[in-house]
Motif scaffolding. Sequence first.
Motif, PDB file in Angstrom:
ATOM      1  N   LYS A  49       0.797  -1.166  -0.310  1.00  0.00           N
ATOM      2  CA  LYS A  49       0.074   0.122   0.014  1.00  0.00           C
ATOM      3  C   LYS A  49       1.069   1.297  -0.035  1.00  0.00           C
ATOM      4  N   GLY A  50       1.933   1.296   0.896  1.00  0.00           N
ATOM      5  CA  GLY A  50       2.703   2.363   0.883  1.00  0.00           C
ATOM      6  C   GLY A  50       3.569   2.565  -0.566  1.00  0.00           C
ATOM      7  N   ILE A  51       3.779   1.682  -1.212  1.00  0.00           N
ATOM      8  CA  ILE A  51       4.690   1.924  -2.485  1.00  0.00           C
ATOM      9  C   ILE A  51       3.424   2.113  -3.442  1.00  0.00           C
ATOM     10  N   LEU A  52       2.418   1.777  -3.314  1.00  0.00           N
ATOM     11  CA  LEU A  52       1.272   2.395  -4.469  1.00  0.00           C
ATOM     12  C   LEU A  52       0.817   3.805  -4.151  1.00  0.00           C
ATOM     13  N   TYR A  53       0.985   4.028  -2.941  1.00  0.00           N
ATOM     14  CA  TYR A  53       0.628   5.644  -2.617  1.00  0.00           C
ATOM     15  C   TYR A  53       1.711   6.568  -3.090  1.00  0.00           C
ATOM     16  N   ALA A  54       2.921   5.967  -2.873  1.00  0.00           N
ATOM     17  CA  ALA A  54       4.300   6.681  -3.277  1.00  0.00           C
ATOM     18  C   ALA A  54       4.198   6.829  -4.897  1.00  0.00           C
ATOM     19  N   LEU A  55       3.730   5.880  -5.768  1.00  0.00           N
ATOM     20  CA  LEU A  55       3.603   5.952  -7.088  1.00  0.00           C
ATOM     21  C   LEU A  55       2.663   6.883  -7.284  1.00  0.00           C
ATOM     22  N   LYS A  56       1.461   6.842  -6.881  1.00  0.00           N
ATOM     23  CA  LYS A  56       0.517   7.739  -6.854  1.00  0.00           C
ATOM     24  C   LYS A  56       0.851   9.529  -6.890  1.00  0.00           C
ATOM     25  N   ASP A  57       1.664   9.510  -5.385  1.00  0.00           N
ATOM     26  CA  ASP A  57       2.316  10.945  -5.065  1.00  0.00           C
ATOM     27  C   ASP A  57       3.270  11.315  -6.293  1.00  0.00           C
ATOM     28  N   LYS A  58       4.094  10.489  -6.919  1.00  0.00           N
ATOM     29  CA  LYS A  58       4.891  10.667  -7.904  1.00  0.00           C
ATOM     30  C   LYS A  58       3.755  10.924  -9.301  1.00  0.00           C
ATOM     31  N   GLY A  59       2.844  10.840  -9.508  1.00  0.00           N
ATOM     32  CA  GLY A  59       2.099  11.098 -10.508  1.00  0.00           C
ATOM     33  C   GLY A  59       2.310   9.747 -11.507  1.00  0.00           C
ATOM     34  N   ILE A  60       2.325   8.763 -10.949  1.00  0.00           N
ATOM     35  CA  ILE A  60       2.347   7.481 -11.893  1.00  0.00           C
ATOM     36  C   ILE A  60       0.956   6.825 -11.754  1.00  0.00           C
ATOM     37  N   ASP A  61       0.525   6.753 -13.177  1.00  0.00           N
ATOM     38  CA  ASP A  61      -0.846   5.990 -13.291  1.00  0.00           C
ATOM     39  C   ASP A  61      -0.440   4.556 -13.188  1.00  0.00           C
ATOM     40  N   VAL A  62      -1.423   3.869 -12.576  1.00  0.00           N
ATOM     41  CA  VAL A  62      -1.169   2.290 -12.235  1.00  0.00           C
ATOM     42  C   VAL A  62      -2.448   1.621 -12.688  1.00  0.00           C
ATOM     43  N   ALA A  63      -2.194   0.328 -13.404  1.00  0.00           N
ATOM     44  CA  ALA A  63      -3.126  -0.245 -13.698  1.00  0.00           C
ATOM     45  C   ALA A  63      -2.938  -1.716 -13.408  1.00  0.00           C
ATOM     46  N   ILE A  64      -4.021  -2.593 -13.242  1.00  0.00           N
ATOM     47  CA  ILE A  64      -4.064  -3.941 -12.848  1.00  0.00           C
ATOM     48  C   ILE A  64      -3.927  -5.046 -14.009  1.00  0.00           C
ATOM     49  N   ALA A  65      -3.350  -5.768 -13.882  1.00  0.00           N
ATOM     50  CA  ALA A  65      -3.274  -6.990 -14.831  1.00  0.00           C
ATOM     51  C   ALA A  65      -3.303  -8.301 -13.909  1.00  0.00           C
ATOM     52  N   SER A  66      -4.300  -8.747 -13.979  1.00  0.00           N
ATOM     53  CA  SER A  66      -4.540 -10.077 -12.850  1.00  0.00           C
ATOM     54  C   SER A  66      -5.346 -11.258 -13.559  1.00  0.00           C
ATOM     55  N   ARG A  67      -4.810 -12.257 -13.651  1.00  0.00           N
ATOM     56  CA  ARG A  67      -5.370 -13.490 -14.027  1.00  0.00           C
ATOM     57  C   ARG A  67      -6.056 -14.448 -12.803  1.00  0.00           C
ATOM     58  N   SER A  68      -7.187 -14.150 -12.877  1.00  0.00           N
ATOM     59  CA  SER A  68      -8.085 -14.727 -11.680  1.00  0.00           C
ATOM     60  C   SER A  68      -9.112 -15.816 -11.897  1.00  0.00           C
ATOM     61  N   PRO A  69      -9.076 -16.819 -11.493  1.00  0.00           N
ATOM     62  CA  PRO A  69     -10.282 -17.541 -11.401  1.00  0.00           C
ATOM     63  C   PRO A  69     -11.645 -17.244 -11.057  1.00  0.00           C
ATOM     64  N   THR A  70     -11.272 -15.932 -10.260  1.00  0.00           N
ATOM     65  CA  THR A  70     -12.761 -15.382  -9.634  1.00  0.00           C
ATOM     66  C   THR A  70     -12.483 -14.037  -9.745  1.00  0.00           C
ATOM     67  N   PRO A  71     -12.516 -13.114 -10.779  1.00  0.00           N
ATOM     68  CA  PRO A  71     -12.522 -11.804 -11.083  1.00  0.00           C
ATOM     69  C   PRO A  71     -13.578 -11.128 -10.344  1.00  0.00           C
ATOM     70  N   ASP A  72     -14.565 -11.482 -10.222  1.00  0.00           N
ATOM     71  CA  ASP A  72     -15.514 -10.543  -9.338  1.00  0.00           C
ATOM     72  C   ASP A  72     -14.997 -10.524  -8.286  1.00  0.00           C
ATOM     73  N   ILE A  73     -14.579 -11.459  -7.574  1.00  0.00           N
ATOM     74  CA  ILE A  73     -13.982 -11.436  -6.020  1.00  0.00           C
ATOM     75  C   ILE A  73     -12.715 -10.624  -6.076  1.00  0.00           C
ATOM     76  N   ALA A  74     -11.903 -10.641  -6.715  1.00  0.00           N
ATOM     77  CA  ALA A  74     -10.794  -9.685  -7.117  1.00  0.00           C
ATOM     78  C   ALA A  74     -11.288  -8.359  -7.055  1.00  0.00           C
ATOM     79  N   LYS A  75     -12.079  -7.903  -8.015  1.00  0.00           N
ATOM     80  CA  LYS A  75     -12.883  -6.615  -8.106  1.00  0.00           C
ATOM     81  C   LYS A  75     -13.203  -6.110  -6.588  1.00  0.00           C
TER      82      LYS A  75
END
Length: 184
Positions: A49-75
């Motif tokens: 979570k800290g790394i994600l917020y640091a990326l956001k603070d630096k203006g870096i857009d972030v996207a998710i690439a997830s291969r999940s058997p349960t995408p609805d649960i992941a979301k």
Amino acid sequence: MNWVGSKYVKYELLDAKSLCFCGRAKGLEDGQNECRSKREMPSLYPHAKGILYALKDKGIDVAIASRSPTPDIAKTFLEKLSLKSMFVAQEIFSSWSHKTEHFQRIHSRTGVPFNSMLFFDDEDRNIEAVSKMGVTSILVGNGVNLGAFRQGLAKFSENFNTVEKNKQRWRTKFTKDADSSGKK
């Protein structure tokens, strides 16, 4: 879940157009990382979570690439973790293909070149497949921590600098070739 970013930033010694980040949501007490029920309360690895917020603070857009058997649960887990709004693209779907399909879709949506992405994952096959696309890829054993993140930034910077040096060599070569052909 894997996170990919997409803005040009100066991050310490790193000039990057994009960063990619991977972490896994943990919903089970035994440490497994499969999403089994929307009722579970997920957690992230300690530094994620800290790394994600640091990326956001630096203006870096972030996207998710997830291969999940349960995408609805992941979301649902992303919503419970209050992270869903942090991602500019969410490629979460059941797939038995390589992770490359996720990256193709993210590239199509964002326009970020593969060689401007940094990817962390805990599966060798994903690292191998995505690396062949030109993405800087880091194998992590137990989620992304600060050490793995720093390793990824260093490798990304090294790869980025190599690409820039090669571009400069080609520009120089073609400029010389064009100049010498014009003198004839």
